[in-house]
Enzyme design. Structure first.
Site, mmCIF file in Angstrom:
data_model
loop_
_atom_site.group_PDB
_atom_site.id
_atom_site.type_symbol
_atom_site.label_atom_id
_atom_site.label_comp_id
_atom_site.label_asym_id
_atom_site.label_seq_id
_atom_site.Cartn_x
_atom_site.Cartn_y
_atom_site.Cartn_z
ATOM 1 N N GLY A 151 0.825 -1.204 0.000
ATOM 2 C CA GLY A 151 0.000 0.000 0.000
ATOM 3 C C GLY A 151 0.855 1.249 0.000
ATOM 4 O O GLY A 151 1.885 1.346 -0.673
ATOM 5 N N SER A 152 0.438 2.238 0.808
ATOM 6 C CA SER A 152 1.087 3.556 0.772
ATOM 7 C C SER A 152 2.513 3.543 1.292
ATOM 8 O O SER A 152 3.285 4.464 0.994
ATOM 9 C CB SER A 152 0.254 4.563 1.571
ATOM 10 N N THR A 153 2.896 2.510 2.081
ATOM 11 C CA THR A 153 4.292 2.456 2.518
ATOM 12 C C THR A 153 5.223 2.233 1.335
ATOM 13 O O THR A 153 6.417 2.508 1.421
ATOM 14 C CB THR A 153 4.494 1.337 3.564
#
Length: 738
Positions: free
Chosen positions: A450-452
């Site tokens: 995801g956003s990581t």
């Protein structure tokens, strides 16, 4: 002159046989058959001798001797020629035919010849008495030939007794004995010469028993030498089925099965192997249990010294360490992957065992000593590991997540200081836990970051696309690429954001807009440089490399979800390594778990240094680090990750999971994560937190994972004695200026 008394009709001397007519042998002159019949008597019936023998010596008698007339003894005359044979008158019919009297065996009537050649007396003679009436007969004068011995006086009758030739019997007996002895001798030669090696080997094999001498397994310790897995003294329980009577087996099973935790049916099967003298029943039995079993004096049951694996911290780092199974082999974690180093080499000893199961002291004894295994010194810190495990277990329960993990890493050396996961298991009693918990989800479980994962896109566009932290973007909440619409995590009006603001607010749309500055191949190569799509190289079994397809296999829109961390998967260690690379000035150091090995002499041998690679420039890494400091702020997505006195840089992640039933993201749940480092201006520690499918409370990484990051990072900074830098964080421009 007076004639010498002759031989009477008693018959020839002993040993002289008569003919078939009772008077003489066939063909002998002067036999009684040619004598005229006596007056008053009928013809003497002829009886056949039961057995005819060849004549031994020819004798003659005169008429007087043959007739049994007593004569006076006279001087012995020289032998005379026999008188001419008189004419034989025809026999007259008797007035009344009388049945001949039956003679007893060995006896005959007067004039008959017995089997031994003597004439037997009749029991009853004719009326008036005469020769053959049972009276003693007087020797017949002149009846014997020259040199003949007079018969013994007395009426004793000789009973015939037939025997075979004793010499023949002796010879036959000797032949039989010789034949039997030859059989024995032949078998003896076969056993002692021809087949001696075969039978000697078989006899030795029946007496020899091979006893394993297990090697002492090396210990597993943390970086300070605290034991995480150790070898302690134990006992092995064995049986000699040959010594156990069938009637005693059930009682032995009833005693041992509940004590050792064994299956009664399997134990009974082991005790029934009567063709063997040695079979293991259990390994790793505690000494107190072994002493209890020994006190029962069960026939055929004994103990042997060995070692057992013990984990003094129970479930601490169980997913990393693993466990040793009942056979003494590593079955999970480092115990499995490093079994060749830890186990050493087992030895063996062959000894001769008597029928009573005792060791023959002076018998055959061969031995190969065991070689102890080498110990492992890990990079983990026991206290930090305990805190990380405690924190993730608490959050998994609080959020009712499927699972969770925490990784603490030193970005400069690549050393993993803590690797905790929940739920876990106790390796001391691994059989009571589910098999799916025995693995290490830190490397075996792949998830979409995801956003990581946006930091990798940020590094690619800033390094190769000319994007800076201040590059402005007008960011709507939805963007359409081809026939697919991509959205931010929440609805918002179009915002004028800098690229630093795009990263701070974790905008999917803004990241897609920035990724248009680079090609698909450049994005793919940057992901590979950071470790996506390849294993970390940790010595843990079952590691996944994640999923990263080459651009040739991408569809027309795959590059856009890949840019914000979807349609690509990693494991937790891979993601922690990405942030360690940013914190280390763009230099990627491969993650390290094993610091070195320890030999039997306590000599430490350091592991080879991990490989290092400059992935991005230090300037780009510094710029990304400054932008990540805007995330744990009140304007960012993770204010709950702030640590008082320390500058913190990090990134939240909230990724949708694929629903395995439908193959889409609908109903698949979420992965909440947070990855960051501190102090941000001089990074010493990296902490990566992942929660799979939290169901209670918020599923966003800033709410579910960030608090765990704060808890673990605070403890790690204190335990590693990392002081605050005292510097002021940079001012992050989130909104673009017109």
């Amino acid at each position: 002159m007076t004639k010498r008394p002759g031989r009477g009709t008693a018959g020839p001397p002993p040993g002289r046989g008569r003919g078939s007519d009772g008077a003489g042998r066939p063909g002998t002159k002067g036999s009684a058959a040619r004598r005229p019949a006596r007056s008053g008597m009928g013809p003497v019936p002829r009886t056949e001798s039961p057995r005819k023998k060849p004549p031994r010596r020819e004798t003659t008698r005169d008429d007087a001797g043959a007739a049994g007339v007593p004569t006076k003894p006279g001087p012995k005359k020289p032998a005379q020629k026999p008188a001419p044979k008189p004419a034989q008158r025809p026999a007259q019919k008797p007035a009344q035919k009388k049945a001949p009297a039956k003679a007893a065996p060995g006896k005959g009537r007067a004039g008959e010849t017995g089997r031994n050649g003597h004439t037997a007396r009749s029991r009853t003679g004719p009326a008036g008495g005469g020769p053959g009436d049972g009276a003693r007969r007087s020797p017949r004068p002149g009846g014997g030939g020259p040199g003949r011995r007079p018969p013994p006086r007395g009426p004793r009758t000789r009973v015939p007794f037939h025997r075979r030739d004793p010499l023949k019997r002796l010879n036959v007996g000797l032949l039989v004995v010789a034949f039997v002895l030859s059989l024995f001798a032949g078998r003896l030669v076969q056993l002692q010469t021809i087949e001696s090696d075969k039978y000697s080997e078989e006899a030795m094999r029946q007496r020899l028993e091979k006893i394993e001498l297990p090697a002492i397994r090396g210990d597993i310790t943390d970086a300070q030498g605290h034991p995480l897995a150790m070898t302690v003294e134990a006992r092995a329980i064995y049986a000699d089925p040959h010594m156990i009577e069938p009637g005693r087996r059930q009682s032995i099973v009833n005693a041992l099965a509940p004590t050792l935790g064994l299956d009664p049916a399997a134990l009974m099967k082991q005790l029934g192997k009567t063709r063997t003298r040695f079979v293991y029943l259990a390994h790793g039995v505690r000494p107190d249990q072994a002493r209890l079993i020994t006190s029962w004096n069960l026939p055929g049951i004994g103990t042997l010294p060995e070692y057992r694996r013990e984990y003094p911290n129970d479930s601490l780092a169980a997913s990393v360490i693993g466990f040793v199974n009942d056979t003494g082999k590593g079955a999970a974690g480092l115990e499995s992957s490093m079994n060749g180093v830890l186990a050493g080499r087992d030895g063996w000893q062959r000894v001769e065992i008597s029928l009573q199961g005792q060791h023959i002291p002076m018998g055959e004894d061969q031995k190969r000593p065991s070689e102890p295994g080498r110990g492992l010194r890990l990079t983990l810190r026991r206290d930090l590991q305990f805190k990380a495990q405690q924190a993730i277990e608490k959050q998994v329960r609080a959020t009712k997540a499927k699972s969770g993990s925490v990784i603490v890493m030193d970005p400069k050396t690549g050393k993993l200081l803590a690797m905790a996961s929940a739920p876990g298991f106790d390796p001391n009693d691994y059989g009571e836990s589910e098999r799916n918990l025995w693995g290490s989800p830190l490397v075996q479980e792949a998830y979409e970051p995801g956003s990581t994962g946006k930091v990798v896109t940020a590094a690619a566009v800033m390094e190769h696309g000319g994007v800076t932290p201040h590059t402005p973007y007008t960011v709507p909440d939805t963007i359409r690429k081809y026939d697919i619409a991509f959205r931010d995590s929440h609805h918002h009006p179009p915002e004028r954001l800098t690229f630093a603001g795009v990263l701070a607010k974790s905008s999917n749309v803004g990241t897609i807009m920035a990724s248009d500055s680079i090609s698909s191949q450049r994005l793919y190569q940057t992901l590979r440089d950071f470790g996506f799509g390849q294993k970390t190289g940790l010595p843990l079994p079952g590691e996944t490399a994640g999923l990263l397809k080459p651009p040739a296999q991408w569809s027309g829109t795959d590059r856009y979800p890949i840019a914000f961390g979807q349609t690509v998967s990693v494991n937790a260690v891979q993601m922690a390594s990405v942030y360690a690379t940013i914190a280390n000035g763009g230099v990627r150091v491969a993650p390290t778990l094993v610091e070195g090995t320890v030999g039997g002499d306590d000599k430490f041998t350091a592991a080879p240094a991990p490989p290092r690679k400059q992935v991005i420039s230090a300037r780009t890494a510094r710029q990304i680090s400054d932008m990540l400091e805007g995330v744990p702020t009140d304007e960012g997505t993770a204010p709950k990750a702030q640590i008082e006195g320390y500058r913190v840089a990090g990134k939240t992640g909230t990724a949708e999971n694929v629903n395995p039933r439908t193959g889409t993201y609908d109903g698949g749940g979420y992965t909440a994560s947070f990855a960051g480092f501190a102090p941000a201006d001089d990074p010493r520690l990296v902490v990566q937190v992942v929660l799979q499918d939290p169901k209670r409370g918020s599923h966003y990484g800033g709410d579910a994972a960030a608090p765990v990051f704060k808890d673990v990072m605070s403890f790690a900074l204190r335990s590693e004695k990392v002081p605050p830098t005292g510097s002021r964080p940079p001012t992050i421009q989130i909104h673009a200026r017109d």
